[in-house]
Write a protein that holds these residues in place. Structure first.
Motif, mmCIF file in Angstrom:
data_model
loop_
_atom_site.group_PDB
_atom_site.id
_atom_site.type_symbol
_atom_site.label_atom_id
_atom_site.label_comp_id
_atom_site.label_asym_id
_atom_site.label_seq_id
_atom_site.Cartn_x
_atom_site.Cartn_y
_atom_site.Cartn_z
ATOM 1 N N HIS A 6 36.837 87.161 82.530
ATOM 2 C CA HIS A 6 36.177 87.069 81.233
ATOM 3 C C HIS A 6 34.658 87.138 81.378
ATOM 4 C CE1 HIS A 6 35.036 85.765 77.262
ATOM 5 N NE2 HIS A 6 34.490 84.662 77.749
ATOM 6 N N LYS A 7 34.092 86.377 82.306
ATOM 7 C CA LYS A 7 32.642 86.386 82.515
ATOM 8 C C LYS A 7 32.150 87.754 82.962
ATOM 9 C CE LYS A 7 32.108 81.507 83.584
ATOM 10 N NZ LYS A 7 31.738 80.532 84.613
ATOM 11 N N ARG A 10 32.210 90.112 79.900
ATOM 12 C CA ARG A 10 31.270 89.725 78.841
ATOM 13 C C ARG A 10 29.846 90.154 79.154
ATOM 14 N NH1 ARG A 10 30.223 89.537 74.897
ATOM 15 N NH2 ARG A 10 29.267 87.573 74.389
ATOM 16 N N ARG A 21 32.186 93.095 68.101
ATOM 17 C CA ARG A 21 33.145 92.801 69.177
ATOM 18 C C ARG A 21 34.384 92.136 68.596
ATOM 19 N NH1 ARG A 21 33.216 87.970 72.514
ATOM 20 N NH2 ARG A 21 31.287 87.383 71.468
ATOM 21 N N SER A 23 37.229 89.892 69.596
ATOM 22 C CA SER A 23 37.580 88.959 70.658
ATOM 23 C C SER A 23 38.945 88.347 70.382
ATOM 24 C CB SER A 23 36.528 87.860 70.744
ATOM 25 O OG SER A 23 36.867 86.935 71.748
ATOM 26 N N ASP A 38 27.244 90.014 67.883
ATOM 27 C CA ASP A 38 26.513 89.274 68.909
ATOM 28 C C ASP A 38 24.998 89.327 68.722
ATOM 29 O OD1 ASP A 38 28.687 88.269 70.363
ATOM 30 O OD2 ASP A 38 28.947 90.172 71.389
ATOM 31 N N ASP A 86 37.356 93.092 73.234
ATOM 32 C CA ASP A 86 37.163 92.097 74.287
ATOM 33 C C ASP A 86 38.472 91.341 74.443
ATOM 34 O OD1 ASP A 86 36.313 90.149 76.037
ATOM 35 O OD2 ASP A 86 35.129 89.058 74.554
ATOM 36 N N ASN A 88 39.170 89.206 76.608
ATOM 37 C CA ASN A 88 38.917 87.837 77.057
ATOM 38 C C ASN A 88 39.513 87.519 78.425
ATOM 39 O OD1 ASN A 88 37.371 85.751 76.177
ATOM 40 N ND2 ASN A 88 38.697 85.208 74.489
#
Length: 110
Positions: A6-7, A10, A21, A23, A38, A86, A88
């Motif tokens: 995820h990181k 992102r 986005r 999510s 965002d 995304d 996630n």
């Protein structure tokens, strides 16, 4: 491991005003999806499985499809046509894939 993936994603996936986005969060019992800008850190719209009237005989995948359909309809009302997906950190199969495909069927491109 999901949080690490995820990181990493992102850092690259950023929602803007023109292309927000989408999510997705998946828990053991429910699925949540939201469309986020965002640039100013605001959620434009959201849908989740808690607000649906579901029966015990429905599978989680079918419920995810309904959430995607609901999110796609709300995106049409807000005139959101393109999003960045995304996932996630989740794998693209099962409930995540079902939600994404049903949002695409409603006319949102990503």
């Amino acid at each position: 491991m999901r949080l690490i993936r995820h990181k990493r994603t992102r850092k690259k996936v950023i929602g803007t005003k023109d292309k927000p986005r989408l999510s997705v969060f998946r828990s053991l019992n429910h699925i949540y999806a939201q469309i986020i800008n965002d640039d100013n850190g605001s959620t434009l719209l959201q849908a989740n499985s808690i607000e649906l009237k579901t029966t015990k005989t429905q599978t989680k995948t079918n419920i995810a499809e309904e959430v995607g359909k609901l999110l796609g309809q709300r995106a049409k009302e807000k005139k959101v046509k393109k999003v960045v997906f995304d996932k996630n950190g989740y794998k693209y199969h099962g409930r995540i894939k079902a939600l994404a495909n049903s949002v695409r069927k409603e006319g949102v491109k990503f």
